[in-house]
Design a protein around this motif. Sequence first.
Motif, PDB file in Angstrom:
ATOM      1  N   PRO A  39      -4.362  -7.225  -1.458  1.00 14.93           N
ATOM      2  CA  PRO A  39      -5.093  -6.548  -0.376  1.00 14.93           C
ATOM      3  C   PRO A  39      -6.359  -5.871  -0.891  1.00 14.93           C
ATOM      4  O   PRO A  39      -6.491  -5.593  -2.093  1.00 14.93           O
ATOM      5  N   ALA A  40      -7.292  -5.619   0.007  1.00 19.09           N
ATOM      6  CA  ALA A  40      -8.482  -4.844  -0.357  1.00 19.09           C
ATOM      7  C   ALA A  40      -8.075  -3.409  -0.641  1.00 19.09           C
ATOM      8  O   ALA A  40      -7.187  -2.862   0.011  1.00 19.09           O
ATOM      9  N   LEU A  41      -8.724  -2.795  -1.638  1.00 21.00           N
ATOM     10  CA  LEU A  41      -8.316  -1.470  -2.106  1.00 21.00           C
ATOM     11  C   LEU A  41      -9.440  -0.453  -1.951  1.00 21.00           C
ATOM     12  O   LEU A  41     -10.624  -0.799  -1.969  1.00 21.00           O
ATOM     13  N   TYR A  47      -4.744   1.648  -5.872  1.00 13.62           N
ATOM     14  CA  TYR A  47      -4.102   0.585  -6.649  1.00 13.62           C
ATOM     15  C   TYR A  47      -2.858   1.109  -7.364  1.00 13.62           C
ATOM     16  O   TYR A  47      -1.812   0.445  -7.385  1.00 13.62           O
ATOM     17  N   GLY A  48      -2.945   2.294  -7.951  1.00 10.35           N
ATOM     18  CA  GLY A  48      -1.803   2.865  -8.649  1.00 10.35           C
ATOM     19  C   GLY A  48      -0.621   3.100  -7.725  1.00 10.35           C
ATOM     20  O   GLY A  48       0.536   2.810  -8.080  1.00 10.35           O
ATOM     21  N   LEU A  49      -0.883   3.595  -6.526  1.00  6.54           N
ATOM     22  CA  LEU A  49       0.180   3.797  -5.547  1.00  6.54           C
ATOM     23  C   LEU A  49       0.787   2.464  -5.115  1.00  6.54           C
ATOM     24  O   LEU A  49       2.005   2.343  -4.963  1.00  6.54           O
ATOM     25  N   LEU A  50      -0.074   1.463  -4.927  1.00  6.36           N
ATOM     26  CA  LEU A  50       0.404   0.136  -4.524  1.00  6.36           C
ATOM     27  C   LEU A  50       1.283  -0.484  -5.597  1.00  6.36           C
ATOM     28  O   LEU A  50       2.356  -1.033  -5.296  1.00  6.36           O
ATOM     29  N   VAL A  51       0.858  -0.391  -6.844  1.00  6.64           N
ATOM     30  CA  VAL A  51       1.634  -0.965  -7.947  1.00  6.64           C
ATOM     31  C   VAL A  51       2.991  -0.283  -8.066  1.00  6.64           C
ATOM     32  O   VAL A  51       4.030  -0.942  -8.246  1.00  6.64           O
ATOM     33  N   THR A  52       3.014   1.041  -7.959  1.00  7.29           N
ATOM     34  CA  THR A  52       4.282   1.768  -8.040  1.00  7.29           C
ATOM     35  C   THR A  52       5.202   1.380  -6.893  1.00  7.29           C
ATOM     36  O   THR A  52       6.412   1.206  -7.080  1.00  7.29           O
ATOM     37  N   HIS A  53       4.622   1.242  -5.706  1.00  4.95           N
ATOM     38  CA  HIS A  53       5.394   0.805  -4.538  1.00  4.95           C
ATOM     39  C   HIS A  53       5.990  -0.583  -4.771  1.00  4.95           C
ATOM     40  O   HIS A  53       7.175  -0.821  -4.481  1.00  4.95           O
ATOM     41  N   VAL A 101       0.815   3.988   1.317  1.00  4.30           N
ATOM     42  CA  VAL A 101      -0.024   2.804   1.139  1.00  4.30           C
ATOM     43  C   VAL A 101      -0.450   2.228   2.492  1.00  4.30           C
ATOM     44  O   VAL A 101      -1.585   1.764   2.656  1.00  4.30           O
ATOM     45  N   ALA A 102       0.457   2.290   3.470  1.00  2.00           N
ATOM     46  CA  ALA A 102       0.122   1.783   4.800  1.00  2.00           C
ATOM     47  C   ALA A 102      -1.037   2.562   5.415  1.00  2.00           C
ATOM     48  O   ALA A 102      -1.922   1.975   6.057  1.00  2.00           O
ATOM     49  N   GLN A 103      -1.052   3.880   5.203  1.00  2.00           N
ATOM     50  CA  GLN A 103      -2.141   4.686   5.771  1.00  2.00           C
ATOM     51  C   GLN A 103      -3.469   4.426   5.069  1.00  2.00           C
ATOM     52  O   GLN A 103      -4.537   4.671   5.640  1.00  2.00           O
ATOM     53  N   LEU A 109      -4.803  -0.468  12.176  1.00  2.00           N
ATOM     54  CA  LEU A 109      -3.464  -0.251  12.721  1.00  2.00           C
ATOM     55  C   LEU A 109      -2.646  -1.530  12.796  1.00  2.00           C
ATOM     56  O   LEU A 109      -1.412  -1.479  12.762  1.00  2.00           O
ATOM     57  N   ALA A 110      -3.300  -2.665  12.899  1.00  2.00           N
ATOM     58  CA  ALA A 110      -2.575  -3.935  13.012  1.00  2.00           C
ATOM     59  C   ALA A 110      -1.647  -4.159  11.828  1.00  2.00           C
ATOM     60  O   ALA A 110      -0.567  -4.752  11.973  1.00  2.00           O
ATOM     61  N   THR A 111      -2.036  -3.694  10.650  1.00  2.00           N
ATOM     62  CA  THR A 111      -1.182  -3.841   9.476  1.00  2.00           C
ATOM     63  C   THR A 111      -0.497  -2.535   9.091  1.00  2.00           C
ATOM     64  O   THR A 111       0.646  -2.543   8.630  1.00  2.00           O
ATOM     65  N   SER A 112      -1.169  -1.408   9.258  1.00  2.00           N
ATOM     66  CA  SER A 112      -0.561  -0.132   8.874  1.00  2.00           C
ATOM     67  C   SER A 112       0.603   0.232   9.789  1.00  2.00           C
ATOM     68  O   SER A 112       1.581   0.848   9.353  1.00  2.00           O
ATOM     69  N   GLY A 113       0.534  -0.173  11.078  1.00  2.00           N
ATOM     70  CA  GLY A 113       1.596   0.148  12.030  1.00  2.00           C
ATOM     71  C   GLY A 113       2.948  -0.413  11.636  1.00  2.00           C
ATOM     72  O   GLY A 113       3.910   0.342  11.436  1.00  2.00           O
ATOM     73  N   PRO A 114       3.071  -1.748  11.509  1.00  2.00           N
ATOM     74  CA  PRO A 114       4.374  -2.308  11.143  1.00  2.00           C
ATOM     75  C   PRO A 114       4.856  -1.869   9.769  1.00  2.00           C
ATOM     76  O   PRO A 114       6.058  -1.657   9.576  1.00  2.00           O
ATOM     77  N   LEU A 115       3.954  -1.718   8.815  1.00  2.00           N
ATOM     78  CA  LEU A 115       4.368  -1.293   7.475  1.00  2.00           C
ATOM     79  C   LEU A 115       4.873   0.147   7.479  1.00  2.00           C
ATOM     80  O   LEU A 115       5.794   0.491   6.735  1.00  2.00           O
ATOM     81  N   THR A 116       4.295   0.988   8.330  1.00  2.00           N
ATOM     82  CA  THR A 116       4.763   2.364   8.444  1.00  2.00           C
ATOM     83  C   THR A 116       6.150   2.416   9.066  1.00  2.00           C
ATOM     84  O   THR A 116       7.050   3.107   8.569  1.00  2.00           O
ATOM     85  N   VAL A 117       6.333   1.691  10.159  1.00  2.00           N
ATOM     86  CA  VAL A 117       7.648   1.652  10.820  1.00  2.00           C
ATOM     87  C   VAL A 117       8.708   1.115   9.867  1.00  2.00           C
ATOM     88  O   VAL A 117       9.816   1.670   9.756  1.00  2.00           O
TER      89      VAL A 117
END
Length: 230
Positions: A39-41, A47-53, A101-103, A109-117
Amino acid sequence: MKTSRGHIAWLAVSGVVCVAITIFAASAYVTLDMAQARPALRGPVHYGLLVTHIFTGTVAVLAGVSQFWPGLRAKHPRVHRVLGRVYFAGVLPSSVLGVVVAQLSLYGLATSGPLTVLSVLWFASAVQGLRTARRRQFGEHRIWMIRGFALTTAAVTGRLWGLLLGALLNPADDAAGLMVFATANWLSFVVNLLVAEWWIQSRGYTRALPSSALRPSISSRSAQSSASVA
């Protein structure tokens, strides 16, 4: 409940698929090269948060697959408990980081919404699974583990849905591609949860629970609390 050969074969195949796709997805982040991120960062912190996730989620998938292998809990209860702790140690931080990471997503919202739920449900199911295990409510624990692992494997099924929808719809521009990605994210855990609930009901797991577990009263909860203290 007796386990058939077909059931064992299904568990083996699905387990191998889960592990293979998870390792493949995580391999892009092993070198810690931000240029290889899918994903774009927003920057190094993102990136660090994404990798840990991703890495904690990978631990959850690998440990979770073993928890459903027939006979492990009965023949090797200590291994089952240790791997269960490893599973929760992966899910809890990964689900919290999933919300963060979703936020930070640059796709809206199209991607952050489902990932948050997904992340919130994932965290809640893990808490319930851990709590019922500590209370030795093993029937309820099994049900919450099935639900929780259905959410854990959303990272796997999401990629499969993305490939299928991409092949069927053949998105011609970025907007269409984003819609495919968002749809795959929703399907990844909604369908998984529906399958998990079907599995729970078809195997009769809820029927095996005491009535107090299905509709706990105040007195039954007090009794459980007193028993746990004793």
